[in-house]
Design a protein around this motif. Structure first.
Motif, PDB file in Angstrom:
ATOM      1  N   ASP A   9       0.803  -1.225   0.000  1.00 49.22           N
ATOM      2  CA  ASP A   9       0.000   0.000   0.000  1.00 49.22           C
ATOM      3  C   ASP A   9       0.835   1.273   0.000  1.00 49.22           C
ATOM      4  OD1 ASP A   9       0.700  -0.771   2.669  1.00 49.22           O
ATOM      5  OD2 ASP A   9      -0.785   0.639   3.445  1.00 49.22           O
ATOM      6  N   LYS A  10       2.130   1.163   0.261  1.00 49.70           N
ATOM      7  CA  LYS A  10       3.023   2.331   0.244  1.00 49.70           C
ATOM      8  C   LYS A  10       3.775   2.489  -1.082  1.00 49.70           C
ATOM      9  CE  LYS A  10       2.004   3.380   4.480  1.00 49.70           C
ATOM     10  NZ  LYS A  10       0.970   4.362   4.709  1.00 49.70           N
ATOM     11  N   LEU A  11       3.702   1.483  -1.962  1.00 48.56           N
ATOM     12  CA  LEU A  11       4.361   1.594  -3.263  1.00 48.56           C
ATOM     13  C   LEU A  11       3.680   2.651  -4.113  1.00 48.56           C
ATOM     14  CD1 LEU A  11       4.729  -2.194  -4.224  1.00 48.56           C
ATOM     15  CD2 LEU A  11       6.560  -0.667  -3.462  1.00 48.56           C
ATOM     16  N   THR A  12       4.475   3.435  -4.836  1.00 48.81           N
ATOM     17  CA  THR A  12       3.887   4.348  -5.811  1.00 48.81           C
ATOM     18  C   THR A  12       3.517   3.535  -7.052  1.00 48.81           C
ATOM     19  OG1 THR A  12       5.934   4.884  -6.983  1.00 48.81           O
ATOM     20  CG2 THR A  12       5.414   6.211  -5.004  1.00 48.81           C
ATOM     21  N   ILE A  13       2.678   4.089  -7.889  1.00 53.49           N
ATOM     22  CA  ILE A  13       2.329   3.375  -9.118  1.00 53.49           C
ATOM     23  C   ILE A  13       3.561   3.211 -10.008  1.00 53.49           C
ATOM     24  CG2 ILE A  13      -0.124   3.930  -9.110  1.00 53.49           C
ATOM     25  CD1 ILE A  13       0.472   6.135 -11.158  1.00 53.49           C
ATOM     26  N   TYR A  14       4.487   4.128  -9.931  1.00 56.42           N
ATOM     27  CA  TYR A  14       5.710   4.043 -10.730  1.00 56.42           C
ATOM     28  C   TYR A  14       6.618   2.937 -10.212  1.00 56.42           C
ATOM     29  CZ  TYR A  14       3.920   8.470 -12.353  1.00 56.42           C
ATOM     30  OH  TYR A  14       3.104   9.438 -12.869  1.00 56.42           O
ATOM     31  N   GLU A  15       6.745   2.825  -8.881  1.00 59.68           N
ATOM     32  CA  GLU A  15       7.544   1.741  -8.308  1.00 59.68           C
ATOM     33  C   GLU A  15       6.936   0.390  -8.669  1.00 59.68           C
ATOM     34  OE1 GLU A  15       9.270   3.997  -4.324  1.00 59.68           O
ATOM     35  OE2 GLU A  15       7.282   3.064  -4.253  1.00 59.68           O
ATOM     36  N   LEU A  16       5.621   0.269  -8.518  1.00 58.88           N
ATOM     37  CA  LEU A  16       4.956  -0.987  -8.853  1.00 58.88           C
ATOM     38  C   LEU A  16       5.167  -1.339 -10.324  1.00 58.88           C
ATOM     39  CD1 LEU A  16       3.187  -3.377  -8.089  1.00 58.88           C
ATOM     40  CD2 LEU A  16       1.186  -1.943  -8.566  1.00 58.88           C
ATOM     41  N   HIS A  17       5.003  -0.363 -11.192  1.00 58.74           N
ATOM     42  CA  HIS A  17       5.239  -0.582 -12.620  1.00 58.74           C
ATOM     43  C   HIS A  17       6.654  -1.096 -12.865  1.00 58.74           C
ATOM     44  CE1 HIS A  17       6.822   0.723 -16.537  1.00 58.74           C
ATOM     45  NE2 HIS A  17       5.640   0.344 -17.001  1.00 58.74           N
ATOM     46  N   ASP A  18       7.650  -0.428 -12.271  1.00 63.94           N
ATOM     47  CA  ASP A  18       9.046  -0.797 -12.500  1.00 63.94           C
ATOM     48  C   ASP A  18       9.374  -2.174 -11.920  1.00 63.94           C
ATOM     49  OD1 ASP A  18       9.295   1.615 -13.789  1.00 63.94           O
ATOM     50  OD2 ASP A  18      10.494   2.568 -12.206  1.00 63.94           O
ATOM     51  N   ILE A  19       8.777  -2.516 -10.777  1.00 62.20           N
ATOM     52  CA  ILE A  19       8.973  -3.847 -10.187  1.00 62.20           C
ATOM     53  C   ILE A  19       8.419  -4.913 -11.128  1.00 62.20           C
ATOM     54  CG2 ILE A  19       8.156  -5.391  -8.354  1.00 62.20           C
ATOM     55  CD1 ILE A  19       8.294  -2.844  -6.486  1.00 62.20           C
ATOM     56  N   LEU A  20       7.186  -4.720 -11.575  1.00 59.33           N
ATOM     57  CA  LEU A  20       6.560  -5.702 -12.461  1.00 59.33           C
ATOM     58  C   LEU A  20       7.296  -5.794 -13.792  1.00 59.33           C
ATOM     59  CD1 LEU A  20       2.803  -4.985 -11.704  1.00 59.33           C
ATOM     60  CD2 LEU A  20       4.207  -6.879 -10.851  1.00 59.33           C
ATOM     61  N   GLN A  21       7.781  -4.665 -14.280  1.00 57.84           N
ATOM     62  CA  GLN A  21       8.536  -4.672 -15.530  1.00 57.84           C
ATOM     63  C   GLN A  21       9.831  -5.467 -15.375  1.00 57.84           C
ATOM     64  OE1 GLN A  21      10.009  -0.864 -16.995  1.00 57.84           O
ATOM     65  NE2 GLN A  21       9.825  -1.600 -19.093  1.00 57.84           N
ATOM     66  N   LEU A  22      10.570  -5.254 -14.276  1.00 55.77           N
ATOM     67  CA  LEU A  22      11.818  -5.990 -14.053  1.00 55.77           C
ATOM     68  C   LEU A  22      11.541  -7.486 -13.906  1.00 55.77           C
ATOM     69  CD1 LEU A  22      14.873  -6.147 -13.549  1.00 55.77           C
ATOM     70  CD2 LEU A  22      14.403  -5.620 -11.138  1.00 55.77           C
ATOM     71  N   ARG A  23      10.525  -7.838 -13.148  1.00 58.31           N
ATOM     72  CA  ARG A  23      10.198  -9.254 -12.984  1.00 58.31           C
ATOM     73  C   ARG A  23       9.840  -9.883 -14.326  1.00 58.31           C
ATOM     74  NH1 ARG A  23       6.481  -9.005  -7.553  1.00 58.31           N
ATOM     75  NH2 ARG A  23       5.005  -9.968  -9.005  1.00 58.31           N
ATOM     76  N   SER A  24       9.096  -9.169 -15.142  1.00 56.34           N
ATOM     77  CA  SER A  24       8.721  -9.683 -16.466  1.00 56.34           C
ATOM     78  C   SER A  24       9.941  -9.815 -17.371  1.00 56.34           C
ATOM     79  CB  SER A  24       7.677  -8.770 -17.104  1.00 56.34           C
ATOM     80  OG  SER A  24       7.327  -9.232 -18.376  1.00 56.34           O
ATOM     81  N   GLU A  25      10.815  -8.800 -17.363  1.00 57.09           N
ATOM     82  CA  GLU A  25      12.025  -8.838 -18.191  1.00 57.09           C
ATOM     83  C   GLU A  25      12.866 -10.068 -17.894  1.00 57.09           C
ATOM     84  OE1 GLU A  25      14.235  -5.238 -17.545  1.00 57.09           O
ATOM     85  OE2 GLU A  25      12.785  -4.013 -18.640  1.00 57.09           O
ATOM     86  N   VAL A  26      13.020 -10.401 -16.616  1.00 53.55           N
ATOM     87  CA  VAL A  26      13.901 -11.506 -16.239  1.00 53.55           C
ATOM     88  C   VAL A  26      13.167 -12.840 -16.246  1.00 53.55           C
ATOM     89  CG1 VAL A  26      15.349 -12.458 -14.398  1.00 53.55           C
ATOM     90  CG2 VAL A  26      15.463 -10.016 -14.950  1.00 53.55           C
ATOM     91  N   PHE A  27      12.065 -12.940 -15.521  1.00 58.30           N
ATOM     92  CA  PHE A  27      11.421 -14.239 -15.338  1.00 58.30           C
ATOM     93  C   PHE A  27      10.640 -14.720 -16.561  1.00 58.30           C
ATOM     94  CE2 PHE A  27      11.395 -12.748 -10.740  1.00 58.30           C
ATOM     95  CZ  PHE A  27      12.565 -13.411 -10.432  1.00 58.30           C
ATOM     96  N   LYS A  44       0.223  -8.803   0.016  1.00 56.69           N
ATOM     97  CA  LYS A  44       0.585  -9.319   1.348  1.00 56.69           C
ATOM     98  C   LYS A  44       2.091  -9.270   1.610  1.00 56.69           C
ATOM     99  CE  LYS A  44      -3.612 -10.700   2.367  1.00 56.69           C
ATOM    100  NZ  LYS A  44      -4.412 -10.022   3.339  1.00 56.69           N
ATOM    101  N   ALA A  45       2.869  -8.882   0.611  1.00 56.10           N
ATOM    102  CA  ALA A  45       4.328  -8.956   0.699  1.00 56.10           C
ATOM    103  C   ALA A  45       4.951  -7.684   1.246  1.00 56.10           C
ATOM    104  CB  ALA A  45       4.918  -9.238  -0.690  1.00 56.10           C
ATOM    105  N   LEU A  46       6.146  -7.860   1.796  1.00 57.41           N
ATOM    106  CA  LEU A  46       7.034  -6.759   2.109  1.00 57.41           C
ATOM    107  C   LEU A  46       7.990  -6.671   0.924  1.00 57.41           C
ATOM    108  CD1 LEU A  46       7.916  -4.694   4.265  1.00 57.41           C
ATOM    109  CD2 LEU A  46       9.481  -6.448   5.141  1.00 57.41           C
ATOM    110  N   HIS A  47       8.066  -5.512   0.289  1.00 56.24           N
ATOM    111  CA  HIS A  47       8.822  -5.343  -0.949  1.00 56.24           C
ATOM    112  C   HIS A  47      10.181  -4.709  -0.643  1.00 56.24           C
ATOM    113  CE1 HIS A  47       5.288  -6.402  -3.351  1.00 56.24           C
ATOM    114  NE2 HIS A  47       4.635  -5.853  -2.332  1.00 56.24           N
ATOM    115  N   ILE A  48      11.233  -5.399  -1.040  1.00 57.96           N
ATOM    116  CA  ILE A  48      12.606  -4.930  -0.851  1.00 57.96           C
ATOM    117  C   ILE A  48      13.101  -4.497  -2.225  1.00 57.96           C
ATOM    118  CG2 ILE A  48      14.861  -5.466   0.147  1.00 57.96           C
ATOM    119  CD1 ILE A  48      12.362  -6.004   2.033  1.00 57.96           C
ATOM    120  N   ILE A  49      13.351  -3.218  -2.379  1.00 60.99           N
ATOM    121  CA  ILE A  49      13.611  -2.630  -3.698  1.00 60.99           C
ATOM    122  C   ILE A  49      15.002  -2.005  -3.726  1.00 60.99           C
ATOM    123  CG2 ILE A  49      12.738  -1.020  -5.437  1.00 60.99           C
ATOM    124  CD1 ILE A  49      10.111  -0.997  -3.615  1.00 60.99           C
TER     125      ILE A  49
END
Length: 146
Positions: A9-27, A44-49
């Motif tokens: 709930d504390k992630l910005t939409i930009y952080e969330l976008h970039d996290i999902l983009q990185l996960r998609s690029e690699v995985f 439900k996760a704690l996100h370490i960025i």
């Protein structure tokens, strides 16, 4: 690299976008693995960025004991392919273990490791338990902290 720790709930939409983009690029793209990355568990996760020049270059998501396993869990461990030479995988794992200790008051952690990364996880105090298995068509092993 600067480490940021946030709940969903504390992630910005930009952080969330970039996290999902990185996960998609690699995985998905780099590992040529079609699977459902957006699995409903991020909330439900704690996100370490790991951030470098306003870009997400490393990431994990962590869960408290009892959510995935009896132990706390680390998953979606990822580093941008252009940034791996700097050791950011080690940095993000250290930060993840410390975040679990501080937020969930435990050092008992379990993860599902791609088999080619066993030595990497062993260097962070994990050891293999049980037999290997396929997860989304990729060989994995369960590992826990010693």
């Amino acid at each position: 690299m600067n480490i940021i720790i946030k709940t969903f709930d504390k992630l910005t939409i930009y952080e969330l976008h970039d996290i999902l983009q990185l996960r998609s690029e690699v995985f998905v793209v780099e590992q040529d693995c079609v699977y459902q990355d957006i699995d409903g568990k991020d909330a439900k996760a704690l996100h370490i960025i790991g951030m470098k020049k306003n870009k997400v270059v490393a990431y994990t998501r962590c869960f408290p004991p009892g959510y995935y396993f009896d132990q706390a869990a680390i998953g979606r461990v990822v580093v941008d392919s252009n940034e791996r030479k700097y050791g950011y995988g080690h940095d993000i794992m250290k930060a993840s273990k410390e975040a679990i200790k501080n937020r969930f008051d435990t050092e008992s952690i379990k993860l599902s490791a791609q088999t080619y990364l066993i030595k990497f996880y062993e260097s962070h105090g994990f050891h293999q338990i049980g037999e290997g298995y396929l997860e989304d068509g990729i060989p994995h092993v369960a590992m826990i902290t010693i």
